[in-house]
Design an enzyme around this catalytic site. Structure first.
Site, PDB file in Angstrom:
ATOM      1  CE1 TYR A  82      -0.619   7.371  -1.879  1.00  0.00           C
ATOM      2  CE2 TYR A  82       0.901   8.444  -3.392  1.00  0.00           C
ATOM      3  CZ  TYR A  82       0.204   7.329  -2.993  1.00  0.00           C
ATOM      4  OH  TYR A  82       0.308   6.172  -3.721  1.00  0.00           O
TER       5      TYR A  82
ATOM      6  NE  ARG B 154      -5.588  10.648  -7.948  1.00  0.00           N
ATOM      7  CZ  ARG B 154      -4.669  10.090  -8.722  1.00  0.00           C
ATOM      8  NH1 ARG B 154      -4.998   9.100  -9.546  1.00  0.00           N
ATOM      9  NH2 ARG B 154      -3.418  10.508  -8.713  1.00  0.00           N
TER      10      ARG B 154
ATOM     11  NE  ARG C  88      -1.132   3.163  18.402  1.00  0.00           N
ATOM     12  CZ  ARG C  88      -2.153   2.298  18.590  1.00  0.00           C
ATOM     13  NH1 ARG C  88      -2.859   2.334  19.693  1.00  0.00           N
ATOM     14  NH2 ARG C  88      -2.455   1.417  17.644  1.00  0.00           N
TER      15      ARG C  88
ATOM     16  CG  HIS D 152      -7.769   2.844  16.823  1.00  0.00           C
ATOM     17  ND1 HIS D 152      -6.885   2.551  17.835  1.00  0.00           N
ATOM     18  CD2 HIS D 152      -7.577   1.894  15.877  1.00  0.00           C
ATOM     19  CE1 HIS D 152      -6.186   1.473  17.522  1.00  0.00           C
ATOM     20  NE2 HIS D 152      -6.589   1.054  16.340  1.00  0.00           N
TER      21      HIS D 152
ATOM     22  CE  LYS E  88      -1.679   8.931  -5.834  1.00  0.00           C
ATOM     23  NZ  LYS E  88      -1.153   7.625  -6.209  1.00  0.00           N
TER      24      LYS E  88
ATOM     25  CD  GLU F  15      -5.320   0.059  -8.749  1.00  0.00           C
ATOM     26  OE1 GLU F  15      -5.100   1.112  -9.355  1.00  0.00           O
ATOM     27  OE2 GLU F  15      -5.689   0.038  -7.555  1.00  0.00           O
TER      28      GLU F  15
ATOM     29  CG  LEU G 190      -5.678   5.841  -7.574  1.00  0.00           C
ATOM     30  CD1 LEU G 190      -6.059   6.225  -6.146  1.00  0.00           C
ATOM     31  CD2 LEU G 190      -4.231   6.208  -7.846  1.00  0.00           C
TER      32      LEU G 190
HETATM   33  N1  PMP Z   1      -3.080   2.689  -9.319  1.00  0.00           N
HETATM   34  C1  PMP Z   1      -2.240   2.744  -8.262  1.00  0.00           C
HETATM   35  C2  PMP Z   1      -2.376   1.730  -7.176  1.00  0.00           C
HETATM   36  C3  PMP Z   1      -1.257   3.750  -8.198  1.00  0.00           C
HETATM   37  O1  PMP Z   1      -0.429   3.820  -7.144  1.00  0.00           O
HETATM   38  C4  PMP Z   1      -1.145   4.683  -9.267  1.00  0.00           C
HETATM   39  C5  PMP Z   1      -0.149   5.800  -9.242  1.00  0.00           C
HETATM   40  N2  PMP Z   1       1.158   5.431  -8.951  1.00  0.00           N
HETATM   41  C6  PMP Z   1      -2.018   4.557 -10.360  1.00  0.00           C
HETATM   42  C7  PMP Z   1      -2.988   3.555 -10.337  1.00  0.00           C
HETATM   43  C8  PMP Z   1      -1.928   5.495 -11.534  1.00  0.00           C
HETATM   44  O2  PMP Z   1      -2.525   6.735 -11.232  1.00  0.00           O
HETATM   45  P1  PMP Z   1      -2.051   8.076 -11.932  1.00  0.00           P
HETATM   46  O3  PMP Z   1      -2.200   7.894 -13.402  1.00  0.00           O
HETATM   47  O4  PMP Z   1      -2.957   9.119 -11.407  1.00  0.00           O
HETATM   48  O5  PMP Z   1      -0.612   8.295 -11.540  1.00  0.00           O
END
Ligand code: PMP
Length: 287
Positions: free
Chosen positions: A30, A49, A97, A99, A144, A176, A200
């Site tokens: 997403y 991305r 279903r 995998h 993501k 993060e 991310l």
């Molecule tokens: N890390 C994670 C795990 C996230 O879910 C997000 C976005 N919600 C971010 C970093 C920030 O990314 P962005 O600046 O692209 O929203």
């Protein structure tokens, strides 16, 4: 109004078969894209991305960038707010279903929009509260993916104690937040963890580092040890929906002097100026 597999409809009318691999396996990716004054912010970067995430799960991109641009434009036009955030979701589609990847199945494509509200003023003046936890997610956090169970559980740990975010530590280093990127400030030095498989690659993270470069803010991109997080003068949280926010309490102790710091004020102002400039200029933003 949402978009689902070729049609626009009210969200109440949208239906997904129970055998969708997103529902069964969390097999999808997403994006979340902020929209200001009805114009998507950093759209090419978000679509890049998305491609990275699709490549990461070996799923063909169902649309070209200009097709995505057209779909998003229509969703923006069919929703009420001038400022919105778009949620865009692609799964490996509907199949018995198993995998193994199904053959000859079309991906499910879903886009929705929600109003984008500025963070409460109080959070910007007093700062947010965060806790820390061990990062127990998989080793492809650069994708993501929609399988967000670890992020959900980690973020809920913060909510349970009245905090806003969980700052994640893996083997003694900060990765993060559960739903955000985190920057550490030591005196006038801005520190960011390196983009790799453990986090991310945030679009807002990139904007902040670009602004730092452009405006001569001393910064380093390198592994950040836990003790640097705990002794930081400032901690900053970034995401597309929250922009830049100060974290002023971590694990019940104050960060620095417990108030949003100079680095936060400076970057917040630069970010707002940059946003205004891009939204007026348009060229950087359109496909
Ligand atoms: N890390 C994670 C795990 C996230 O879910 C997000 C976005 N919600 C971010 C970093 C920030 O990314 P962005 O600046 O692209 O929203």
């Amino acid at each position: 109004m949402i978009y689902l597999n070729g049609a626009f409809m009210p969200i109440e009318e949208a239906r997904i078969p129970v055998l969708d691999r997103g529902f069964i396996f969390g097999d999808g990716v997403y994006e979340v894209i902020p929209v200001y004054s009805r114009r998507p912010f950093r759209l090419p970067e978000h679509l890049l991305r998305l491609q990275h995430s699709l490549d990461g799960i070996r799923l063909r991109n169902p649309h070209t960038d200009s097709e995505w641009g057209g779909l998003l434009e229509q969703i923006i036009a069919r929703n009420h707010s001038d400022d919105q955030y778009l949620y865009l979701h692609v799964t490996r589609g509907v199949a018995r279903r198993d995998h193994a990847f199904p053959k000859g199945v079309s991906p499910t494509v879903f886009i929705m929009s929600n109003p984008l509200l500025p963070p409460p003023a109080e959070l910007l003046t007093t700062g947010a509260t965060a806790i820390t936890a061990e990062d127990n997610r998989w080793l492809r956090c650069d994708i993501k993916g929609i399988s967000l169970l670890p992020n959900v559980l980690l973020r809920q740990m913060a909510i349970d104690v009245g905090a806003m975010e969980t700052v994640l530590l893996r083997s003694g280093f900060m990765t993060e937040g559960a739903a955000s990127n985190i920057f550490v400030v030591k005196k006038d030095l801005l520190l960011a963890p390196p983009k790799n498989h453990l986090m991310l690659p945030g679009i807002t993270y990139d904007v902040v580092l670009e602004l730092a470069k452009e405006h001569g803010i001393t910064h380093e991109v390198r592994a950040i040890a836990e003790h640097e997080v705990r002794t930081a003068d400032e901690l900053l949280l970034t995401s597309s929906t929250k922009e830049i926010m100060p974290i002023t309490r971590l694990d019940g102790r104050q960060v620095g002097d417990g108030r949003p710091g100079i680095m936060f004020s400076r970057l917040y102002r630069l970010y707002q100026e940059y946003k205004d400039k891009v939204m007026r200029g348009g060229a950087i933003n359109t496909l």
